[in-house]
Design an enzyme around this catalytic site. Structure first.
Site, PDB file in Angstrom:
ATOM      1  N   ARG A   4       0.836  -1.205   0.000  1.00 50.90           N
ATOM      2  CA  ARG A   4       0.000   0.000   0.000  1.00 50.90           C
ATOM      3  C   ARG A   4       0.868   1.251   0.000  1.00 50.90           C
ATOM      4  O   ARG A   4       1.484   1.586   1.011  1.00 50.90           O
ATOM      5  CB  ARG A   4      -0.948   0.007   1.201  1.00 50.90           C
ATOM      6  N   ASP A  57      -4.133   3.411  14.318  1.00 49.12           N
ATOM      7  CA  ASP A  57      -3.231   3.900  13.283  1.00 49.12           C
ATOM      8  C   ASP A  57      -3.656   5.319  12.923  1.00 49.12           C
ATOM      9  O   ASP A  57      -4.465   5.934  13.629  1.00 49.12           O
ATOM     10  CB  ASP A  57      -3.199   2.964  12.071  1.00 49.12           C
TER      11      ASP A  57
END
EC number: 2.3.3.9
Length: 561
Positions: free
Chosen positions: A184, A472
């Protein structure tokens, strides 16, 4: 043409591509060259990055300008709708996406995590079907993490990654069958300030984090991945329109042609994690159809996007405590049902999101609660038609797999499952009424989580276990944006306390006073004061920064050579 292997020689500081009549565009390395960085930042690799920026940098800026316009329109009362000008794409029943590449046929459990050596090895040993190698929300974009992650991936793909921790523990890849890697890159909005791009007119600008992450990984690993029977696969984050998807598709096509790789070798899975993208799922699949494997329900960023776009639209768009915004509330239910229906209509995988609950090997009660919560989450996803899901911890893989095995059996996916009864309207995607209060505990939790996460992020850690939840950048964004919205919409807690900047300042002081710090003389300095400063900037100021990571990165993470 075979992709060149990395040169052992150190990179030169400026690499350009000649353009007739000018000195040509160029990329200059402005960050320090740490150990082994020369293996990634080779002249040939930087020349490829230069080409990507030369060809696509201007379009990237245009797409970011489109985002700002769209956000302004929503903020001024123009709700998003399904587009009239692309109706023909949605109504054409004949087109399909490319689908799974080799190694992506069965995606029932995917593990996510950053790309430092230890986490890379743990992911490859995890037993998951797929590893999302995350250079985005689970990675703090320090210069060492950006290039160090590329080194970890390059070594792992060639079977030579090892790691020895500070306490002497050795880590090696021991699994006979490792997960398929899907990397990613950072989103279009993020920059890489340790690389400076000069365009053909002589204008200088920061490099694109997206193009840097994608370009370096593709350059160094595409050939090796193909030879290993898999391929260069990517998760695409933070898209907001089909035009942004087309930009990625053009990047993929150019990159394949640049190295003589068959067109369509790349596979991309797009995270639907912004409100505008939810209204363009089919269009996004269409623009990426030559390279697309599926869509993912990026739940946490999606919640953040709802708050960001509707933060100034009045009290009816205010969400309650973060813990109350579950996958079963109306707007989240509509979003996931539409995603699964859209994917299966077009032959694309539908991948579920990540429950934040994680086990604690030192606390059986916490672990039991996490397993129970994750099992319920994955049972719902599998029953709704998802083909796979995410987990953030290896110990949760058996739990998630059991729920998908119960539905899939021996089948690798449920792409053949259609959903004709699902009818999602625009108003369903915008039904944010939950009917739950904001509590004092909810406000305090948001302040505490955001500051503690930011403190770790400033030390280079992008995925952090806090209060037995995996946090996160996306979950931190929810926490700070809720605080901003609650203040600016004049909200009060359930006990009648008005949520003001002064009230939140008191919570900041309490968090700083009560959070354990490293002992005096510790080798690790904490960053709590800096974290509190960032939080004040992104949660308490009149203006709302689009992403908390942008000012924090520019202020604290940029190194000079």
């Amino acid at each position: 043409m075979t992709i060149p292997t990395a040169s052992p020689t150190a990179p030169i500081r400026t690499v350009g591509t000649a353009v007739s009549g000018t000195e040509g565009p160029a990329i200059r390395i402005t960050g320090p060259l740490h150990d082994r960085f020369g293996e990634i930042l080779t002249p040939a690799a930087v020349a490829f990055l230069t080409e990507l920026h030369h060809r696509f940098g201007g379009r990237r800026h245009d797409r970011l300008a489109d985002r700002m316009r769209r956000r302004f329109e929503i903020g001024n009362g123009h709700d998003p709708r399904f587009r009239d000008d692309t109706r023909h794409i949605r109504e054409d029943a004949d087109w399909r996406v490319a689908g799974a590449g080799p190694g992506l046929e069965d995606r029932r459990v995917e593990i996510t995590g950053p790309t430092d050596p230890k986490m890379t090895i743990n992911a490859l040993n995890s037993g998951a079907k797929v590893w999302l190698a995350d250079q985005e929300d689970a990675t703090s974009p320090t210069w060492s993490n950006v290039i160090g992650g590329q080194l970890s991936l390059r070594d792992a793909i060639r079977g030579r990654l090892t790691h020895t921790s500070e306490d002497g523990k050795e880590y090696r890849v021991t699994a006979e069958q490792t997960p398929t890697i899907v990397m990613r890159p950072r989103g279009w909005h993020l920059v890489e300030k340790h690389l400076e791009f000069t365009d053909r007119t002589g204008r200088r600008m920061d490099a694109s984090g997206s193009l840097v992450d994608f370009g370096l990984y593709f350059f160094h690993n595409a050939q090796a991945l193909i030879e290993a029977g898999r391929g260069p696969y990517f998760y695409i984050a933070k898209l907001e329109s089909s035009e942004e998807a087309k930009l990625w598709n053009d990047v993929f096509t150019f990159s394949e042609e640049y190295f003589g790789i068959p067109r369509g070798t790349i596979r991309a899975t797009v995270l639907i994690e912004t409100l505008p993208a939810a209204f363009e799922m089919e269009e996004i699949l269409f623009e990426l159809r030559e390279h697309c494997a599926g869509l993912n329900a990026g739940r946490w960023d999606y919640i953040f996007s709802i708050i960001k776009n509707y933060r100034g639209r009045g009290a009816r768009f205010v969400l309650p405590d973060r813990s109350e915004v579950t996958m079963t509330v109306p707007f989240m239910r509509a979003y996931t049902e539409l995603l699964v229906q859209t994917c299966h209509k077009r032959g694309a995988f539908a991948i579920g999101g990540m429950s934040a609950f994680i086990p604690n090997r030192r606390d059986p009660e916490v672990t039991a609660r996490a397993v129970e919560k994750v099992a319920a989450d994955k049972k719902r996803e599998a029953g709704d038609g998802f083909d796979g899901t995410w987990v953030a911890h290896p110990d949760l893989i058996p739990t998630a797999q059991a729920e998908f095995d119960a539905v899939l059996g021996e089948r690798p996916n449920q792409l053949d499952r259609q959903h004709p009864d699902v009818q999602v309207r625009a108003e369903d995607l915008l039904d944010v009424h939950i009917g739950r209060p904001i509590t004092a505990e909810g406000v305090r939790d948001n302040v505490s989580v955001a500051i503690r996460y930011l403190e770790a992020w400033l030390r280079g850690i992008g995925a952090v276990a806090i209060d037995n939840l995996m946090e996160d950048a996306a979950t931190a964004e929810i926490s700070r944006s809720q605080v901003w919205q609650w203040i600016h919409q004049g909200q009060s807690t359930q006990d009648g306390t008005l949520i003001t900047a002064e009230y939140v300042e008191g919570l900041i002081a309490a968090v700083l006073a009560e959070t354990p710090r490293p002992s005096a003389g510790s080798e690790t300095d904490d960053r709590f004061e800096d974290a509190a400063a960032v939080f004040r900037e992104v949660a308490l100021q009149p203006e709302f920064p689009a992403f908390l990571t942008l000012p924090a990165y520019s202020r604290f993470l940029v190194e000079t050579a």
